[in-house]
Design a protein around this motif. Structure first.
Motif, PDB file in Angstrom:
ATOM      1  N   GLN A   1       0.828  -1.199   0.000  1.00 58.22           N
ATOM      2  CA  GLN A   1       0.000   0.000   0.000  1.00 58.22           C
ATOM      3  C   GLN A   1       0.864   1.251   0.000  1.00 58.22           C
ATOM      4  N   GLY A   2       0.295   2.336  -0.476  1.00 59.82           N
ATOM      5  CA  GLY A   2       1.031   3.599  -0.518  1.00 59.82           C
ATOM      6  C   GLY A   2       0.174   4.699  -1.102  1.00 59.82           C
ATOM      7  N   ILE A   3       0.817   5.638  -1.769  1.00 64.11           N
ATOM      8  CA  ILE A   3       0.107   6.772  -2.348  1.00 64.11           C
ATOM      9  C   ILE A   3      -0.710   6.305  -3.562  1.00 64.11           C
ATOM     10  N   TRP A   4      -1.776   6.988  -3.824  1.00 64.10           N
ATOM     11  CA  TRP A   4      -2.723   6.622  -4.884  1.00 64.10           C
ATOM     12  C   TRP A   4      -2.043   6.497  -6.241  1.00 64.10           C
ATOM     13  N   ARG A   5      -2.351   5.376  -6.923  1.00 64.20           N
ATOM     14  CA  ARG A   5      -1.940   5.177  -8.316  1.00 64.20           C
ATOM     15  C   ARG A   5      -3.213   5.188  -9.164  1.00 64.20           C
ATOM     16  N   PRO A   6      -3.429   6.210  -9.974  1.00 66.95           N
ATOM     17  CA  PRO A   6      -4.723   6.389 -10.654  1.00 66.95           C
ATOM     18  C   PRO A   6      -5.167   5.212 -11.504  1.00 66.95           C
ATOM     19  N   GLU A   7      -4.213   4.399 -11.985  1.00 62.72           N
ATOM     20  CA  GLU A   7      -4.607   3.287 -12.856  1.00 62.72           C
ATOM     21  C   GLU A   7      -5.040   2.044 -12.087  1.00 62.72           C
ATOM     22  N   ILE A   8      -4.819   2.022 -10.763  1.00 60.67           N
ATOM     23  CA  ILE A   8      -5.166   0.852  -9.958  1.00 60.67           C
ATOM     24  C   ILE A   8      -6.405   1.177  -9.123  1.00 60.67           C
ATOM     25  N   PRO A   9      -7.475   0.383  -9.247  1.00 59.65           N
ATOM     26  CA  PRO A   9      -8.733   0.712  -8.556  1.00 59.65           C
ATOM     27  C   PRO A   9      -8.607   0.738  -7.036  1.00 59.65           C
TER      28      PRO A   9
ATOM     29  N   GLU B   1       2.172  16.326  -1.614  1.00 61.77           N
ATOM     30  CA  GLU B   1       2.836  15.477  -2.591  1.00 61.77           C
ATOM     31  C   GLU B   1       1.918  15.103  -3.749  1.00 61.77           C
ATOM     32  N   TYR B   2       0.593  15.108  -3.512  1.00 61.53           N
ATOM     33  CA  TYR B   2      -0.322  14.775  -4.603  1.00 61.53           C
ATOM     34  C   TYR B   2      -0.202  15.807  -5.722  1.00 61.53           C
ATOM     35  N   LYS B   3      -0.124  17.058  -5.322  1.00 61.39           N
ATOM     36  CA  LYS B   3       0.003  18.107  -6.329  1.00 61.39           C
ATOM     37  C   LYS B   3       1.410  18.122  -6.920  1.00 61.39           C
ATOM     38  N   ARG B   4       2.423  17.890  -6.062  1.00 59.12           N
ATOM     39  CA  ARG B   4       3.802  17.880  -6.525  1.00 59.12           C
ATOM     40  C   ARG B   4       4.030  16.798  -7.569  1.00 59.12           C
TER      41      ARG B   4
ATOM     42  N   ILE C   1      -3.157  15.301  -8.996  1.00 57.71           N
ATOM     43  CA  ILE C   1      -4.438  16.033  -8.983  1.00 57.71           C
ATOM     44  C   ILE C   1      -4.234  17.367  -9.679  1.00 57.71           C
ATOM     45  N   ARG C   2      -5.142  17.688 -10.571  1.00 59.72           N
ATOM     46  CA  ARG C   2      -5.061  18.946 -11.296  1.00 59.72           C
ATOM     47  C   ARG C   2      -5.573  20.098 -10.432  1.00 59.72           C
ATOM     48  N   GLU C   3      -5.279  21.283 -10.844  1.00 60.17           N
ATOM     49  CA  GLU C   3      -5.701  22.482 -10.124  1.00 60.17           C
ATOM     50  C   GLU C   3      -7.226  22.511 -10.013  1.00 60.17           C
ATOM     51  N   ASN C   4      -7.715  22.639  -8.790  1.00 60.62           N
ATOM     52  CA  ASN C   4      -9.148  22.769  -8.497  1.00 60.62           C
ATOM     53  C   ASN C   4      -9.975  21.567  -8.968  1.00 60.62           C
ATOM     54  N   GLU C   5      -9.331  20.431  -9.164  1.00 61.98           N
ATOM     55  CA  GLU C   5     -10.053  19.275  -9.688  1.00 61.98           C
ATOM     56  C   GLU C   5     -11.065  18.736  -8.680  1.00 61.98           C
ATOM     57  N   ILE C   6     -10.738  18.832  -7.395  1.00 62.44           N
ATOM     58  CA  ILE C   6     -11.652  18.289  -6.383  1.00 62.44           C
ATOM     59  C   ILE C   6     -12.979  19.039  -6.404  1.00 62.44           C
ATOM     60  N   GLU C   7     -12.929  20.352  -6.658  1.00 66.33           N
ATOM     61  CA  GLU C   7     -14.167  21.143  -6.663  1.00 66.33           C
ATOM     62  C   GLU C   7     -15.138  20.693  -7.757  1.00 66.33           C
ATOM     63  N   GLU C   8     -14.612  20.179  -8.851  1.00 70.53           N
ATOM     64  CA  GLU C   8     -15.490  19.736  -9.933  1.00 70.53           C
ATOM     65  C   GLU C   8     -16.451  18.654  -9.449  1.00 70.53           C
ATOM     66  N   HIS C   9     -16.027  17.919  -8.449  1.00 66.38           N
ATOM     67  CA  HIS C   9     -16.839  16.795  -8.006  1.00 66.38           C
ATOM     68  C   HIS C   9     -17.978  17.212  -7.081  1.00 66.38           C
ATOM     69  N   ALA C  10     -18.009  18.487  -6.714  1.00 67.03           N
ATOM     70  CA  ALA C  10     -19.176  18.982  -5.988  1.00 67.03           C
ATOM     71  C   ALA C  10     -20.398  18.928  -6.898  1.00 67.03           C
ATOM     72  N   LEU C  11     -20.221  19.342  -8.140  1.00 63.72           N
ATOM     73  CA  LEU C  11     -21.312  19.286  -9.104  1.00 63.72           C
ATOM     74  C   LEU C  11     -21.628  17.845  -9.485  1.00 63.72           C
ATOM     75  N   ALA C  12     -20.579  17.020  -9.575  1.00 63.85           N
ATOM     76  CA  ALA C  12     -20.807  15.608  -9.878  1.00 63.85           C
ATOM     77  C   ALA C  12     -21.618  14.944  -8.787  1.00 63.85           C
ATOM     78  N   ASN C  13     -21.345  15.314  -7.573  1.00 70.77           N
ATOM     79  CA  ASN C  13     -22.079  14.756  -6.442  1.00 70.77           C
ATOM     80  C   ASN C  13     -23.554  15.160  -6.521  1.00 70.77           C
ATOM     81  N   ARG C  14     -23.789  16.383  -6.899  1.00 68.61           N
ATOM     82  CA  ARG C  14     -25.167  16.855  -7.053  1.00 68.61           C
ATOM     83  C   ARG C  14     -25.860  16.106  -8.193  1.00 68.61           C
TER      84      ARG C  14
ATOM     85  N   TYR D   1     -11.661  23.353  -0.943  1.00 68.74           N
ATOM     86  CA  TYR D   1     -11.327  21.947  -0.720  1.00 68.74           C
ATOM     87  C   TYR D   1      -9.987  21.575  -1.351  1.00 68.74           C
ATOM     88  N   SER D   2      -9.738  22.104  -2.534  1.00 71.53           N
ATOM     89  CA  SER D   2      -8.449  21.843  -3.174  1.00 71.53           C
ATOM     90  C   SER D   2      -7.312  22.430  -2.349  1.00 71.53           C
ATOM     91  N   LYS D   3      -7.511  23.632  -1.819  1.00 66.67           N
ATOM     92  CA  LYS D   3      -6.464  24.257  -1.004  1.00 66.67           C
ATOM     93  C   LYS D   3      -6.235  23.475   0.282  1.00 66.67           C
TER      94      LYS D   3
END
Length: 861
Positions: A65-73, A205-208, A212-225, A195-197
């Motif tokens: 286990q470790g930091i998120w790898r986007p290709e692994i579920p 390290e996720y951003k480094r 994760i792209r800039e402000n990407e987490i905020e996009e999911h507020a609308l997705a959640n709705r 939330y992104s901040k």
């Protein structure tokens, strides 16, 4: 704050192993011999399921286990940001066992997951298919999901869907847990990018790494709705219009939500195929063993298990599974027999039967699903709170009679429904049955003053107990007349009333042959949150933690930290280690006992690997032994297990464990038992090894920082520094600390133990720290608040500074009082703590604080 940090750092599941669930079945008589005559591997023998499930538990909670790898579920129920699967085999195990509490190995039971609908015959067929060298996507789909529609859209959008699933869950966690912590990082709650901040502050390290792209987490507020609107059965015109607007704006997300079942189906198929191509995993035959463990834990009826073995080519075992198994008399007879006369079936009874018959700490009942009837309609609920309460009640119901623990129903009042429950369910097998889950959950519906989660909507909520300590105490009060005073507990009560209730609960539940206490809430804590208490309560027997009762807003779990007391001698260990069918019943605690009388046992690496992967790692001692074997003997294939054991120990909120793991880690660095890449990986993943977590780990810092400095590894500290929120040092290496401190860009707490102000000046100079909300603690043996340099430095600080002086330069009390008054009035952000002062100095400082009318005077005294 601590719970939020724990979530983001993946520390929310401390001590993330679980008590072994004997109750998944019986100690069958004769089943092993039937399976032995078939062509199935040895691990299919029913007696082997105990060590098999323990191995799967270790792989699930201590895997790679470790930091998120986007290709692994990552299964959204198992979200831990710094404990994401690093291999497809680990991901497959997580998809089959989301185990959201990190304690119980729980098979997938999410209604929205296609796996939930797959029966035992199809899983058995998949096991047969997976044992072949060639396995195709078509094979799996035809076997499990013949009606699935996997088209080009699913394939081309699959990686985007995995990303969407992960980040949507991140958003939901931040929305639920993070909003009240924005002020700690000085983030405006009205900021549309808050939330992104917040995420960037805690996990930079996720951003480094560009994850994760800039402000990407905020996009999911609308997705959640959008997800909420799609789920509506009869949306209003306004809601339908809103959904159409969102669909036009986010067409791909609309596809993710409306075709979720197909995406989840493809996720499982793709992960299984890629896992089959991997090698070097913790377990041999990992896919086959994972699927077999899934069957043992999900399908518990004798008919189901008999059907499985018949499908796999054995004689029908249904009658054996239905028949009476070994009982206490059999267990006593086996205890008297020489070990070399026992087969694996009998040895399983010897090893694990202790939990059933003699262990004073009953096995925790894992949560699952329960079927209840409300208003003549059946409802299915998750029973995490219900199972934790039942597990606690076992401490009251189990009584030692004639050398064997038995259920005694009459310890409960005649007018309590608990009397009837424990008259119906009297054995381990019965208590772990689905019927017990259902009946106990039914008892807990519609109780006085208890809050529930269901049904949703406007109807009164009458079932599925809502998590929370106070609400759980209300359940006890409603079921047990002696505890009826619990019904009046609320947010209006202070620490004395809560403490008295917990003391009463301890006295009621636990035997009086030992001193039972509880801990987890401090008098000066603001422990109420949204009307309840969400903390981890520890029940301690003779000052040793035995039970960990964890309350979160979404979940409750109970874990027994007391290991199985059955131990083997050196001779017995040597004998079992040489027998392929027997060495899986050894564990590291057995080996540690056996090695006390001589040099380490001479086991083959393969035998050690079997023992290491099937060991019960509940205790800190077992974790340390495991770490020593893995790294000390250079068992590289088990390195992921070793790393996870270190992480789990480093996260544990216990001083004695902290000291042990830090001392051991330092020893391994100094003696080069760890390779440099391994040591660096451990440091990067375990900030607390440098005293940098939210825990009080002064000793960790002394051990590990000194070890790194002595071995010229300052660069290792610099590598970890940007990720650290806390730094404490004894100040012995002034030159090194002056070099190191500028690298700690994310500090929230700086704690320095210094001899005098000169040391402080040499280390921090005249510069201020730029981190917002930094709390600086100065522990000075010689304290002179009139020092011109110190006054100048304090004026330059924009943060709170806490000073805990050991003694004052000027011994004259009157002069000292004048200095303190001058300091406190000139620098309002300075707090002087008295905990380290001599008793006579404490009184003087207390008088000064009172004279100033300090709002913290009671706390400081």
């Amino acid at each position: 704050m601590k719970r939020f940090i724990n979530f983001l750092f993946g520390l929310s599941f401390l001590f993330s192993t679980s008590t072994f669930a004997i109750g998944d079945g019986k100690f069958y008589k004769g089943a092993d011999s039937v399976v032995a005559q078939s062509s199935l591997p040895l691990f299919y023998q029913p007696s082997q399921r105990f060590s098999l499930i323990q191995s799967l538990r270790n792989a699930r909670f201590f895997g790679n286990q470790g930091i998120w790898r986007p290709e692994i579920p990552v299964h959204i129920q198992a979200l831990e940001v710094n404990a994401a699967p690093q291999s497809y085999t680990d991901s497959l195990l997580q998809l089959l066992f989301p185990s959201p509490d990190g304690v119980n190995l729980t098979p997938n039971q999410a209604n929205s997951d296609p796996l939930q609908q797959v029966g035992i015959e199809k899983i058995a067929q998949l096991i047969k298919l997976s044992s072949h060298s060639q396995l195709t996507e078509t094979d799996i789909l035809n076997c499990l999901f013949p009606d699935a529609k996997i088209d080009e859209e699913i394939r081309t959008s699959y990686l985007a869907f995995l990303r969407y699933e992960f980040l949507r869950q991140i958003f939901q966690q931040l929305n639920e847990e993070g909003i009240r912590f924005l002020s700690i990082f000085d983030i405006d709650p009205e900021d549309p990018q808050k939330y992104s901040k917040l995420f960037d502050k805690v996990l930079p390290e996720y951003k480094r790494q560009g994850l994760i792209r800039e402000n990407e987490i905020e996009e999911h507020a609308l997705a959640n709705r959008m997800s909420q609107l799609i789920s509506l059965k009869k949306p209003s015109k306004k809601q339908s219009s809103e959904l159409e607007d969102l669909k036009a704006q986010f067409p791909q997300i609309f596809s993710f939500e409306t075709r979720r079942a197909d995406f989840l189906t493809f996720r499982f198929v793709d992960t299984l195929l890629k896992a089959k191509q991997e090698s070097g995993y913790l377990l041999e035959n990992p896919i086959e063993k994972t699927l077999l463990g899934y069957i043992w834990l999900k399908f518990k009826m004798p008919e189901e298990r008999g059907k499985f073995y018949k499908f796999m080519g054995t004689d029908d075992l249904t009658d054996i599974f239905k028949a009476e198994g070994y009982d206490f008399t059999d267990y006593q007879k086996i205890k008297q027999q020489p070990l070399d006369t026992l087969d694996a079936e009998q040895l399983a009874l010897l090893k694990y039967g202790y939990d059933c018959f003699e262990n004073p700490f009953p096995t925790t009942i894992p949560y699952g699903k329960a079927a209840i009837t409300i208003a003549k309609k059946e409802a299915i609920i998750s029973d995490c709170v219900e199972s934790s309460l039942l597990s606690l009640l076992l401490y009251k119901a189990r009584q030692l009679k004639e050398e064997c623990y038995q259920i005694v129903a009459d310890v409960f009042p005649e007018n309590s429904p608990l009397r009837d429950f424990f008259e119906r369910y009297t054995t381990s097998e019965q208590l772990f049955s689905q019927g017990a889950h259902d009946y106990f959950a039914q008892i807990l519906t519609q109780l006085e003053n208890v809050e529930y989660l269901k049904p949703s909507g406007n109807a009164p909520k009458t079932y599925e107990v809502k998590p929370g300590l106070i609400n759980s105490l209300h359940v006890f009060g409603a079921l047990i007349p002696e505890l009826s005073s619990f019904l009046h507990l609320s947010e209006e009560n202070g620490f004395p009333e809560i403490s008295e209730a917990m003391n009463t609960l301890c006295s009621y539940l636990f035997p009086d042959d030992a001193s039972w206490t509880w801990s987890g809430i401090d008098e000066d804590d603001n422990f109420f949150e949204n009307g309840d208490i969400y903390e981890t309560i520890s029940f301690n027997r003779d000052q040793e933690a035995v039970l960990c009762w964890k309350h979160d807003p979404q979940h409750t779990s109970l874990e027994c930290l007391a290991g199985n007391a059955k131990r083997f001698s050196r001779e017995e260990s040597e004998f079992m280690g040489k027998k392929p069918l027997l060495n899986c019943f050894l564990d590291l605690m057995d080996l540690s006992e056996a090695t006390k009388s001589g040099p380490p046992l001479d086991f083959e690496p393969q035998v050690l690997s079997t023992i290491l992967t099937s060991t019960d790692y509940r205790s800190a001692e077992a974790k340390i032994h495991g770490m020593n074997y893995i790294f000390g003997l250079n068992l590289e294939n088990l390195n992921p297990l070793g790393f996870s054991l270190v992480r789990n120990l480093a996260d544990a909120d216990e001083g004695s464990i902290n000291d042990q793991i830090a001392s051991q880690f330092s020893y391994m660095i100094r003696n080069k038992l760890l390779s440099e890449p391994d040591a660096r990986k451990i440091l990067r993943e375990n900030h607390s090894l440098l005293g940098l977590s939210w825990l009080d780990e002064k000793n960790l810092c002394d051990f590990v920082t000194n070890a790194l400095l002595e071995t010229n590894h300052e660069d290792w500290i610099i590598e970890v520094a940007p990720k650290c929120l806390r730094f404490s040092s004894n100040g012995n290496q002034t030159e090194s600390l002056r070099t190191l401190l500028p690298h700690f860009s994310s500090l929230l707490i700086l704690e320095l133990y210094l001899d005098n102000l000169k040391s402080l000046e040499e280390i921090v100079g005249r510069n201020t720290f730029n981190t917002q909300n930094l709390v600086i603690g100065l522990h000075l043996k010689a304290f002179d608040p009139t020092s011109p340099w110190f006054n100048e430095w304090l004026h330059g600080q924009k943060k709170d500074v806490s000073i805990l002086p050991y003694s004052f330069v000027d011994p004259d009390p009157d002069s000292m009082t004048d200095q303190l008054i001058q300091l406190l009035t000139t620098h309002p952000k300075v707090t002087i703590g008295c905990g380290y002062l001599k008793e006579e100095d404490q009184e003087t400082v207390g008088a000064v604080l009172r004279s100033l009318g300090s709002p913290k005077e009671e706390e400081e005294e």
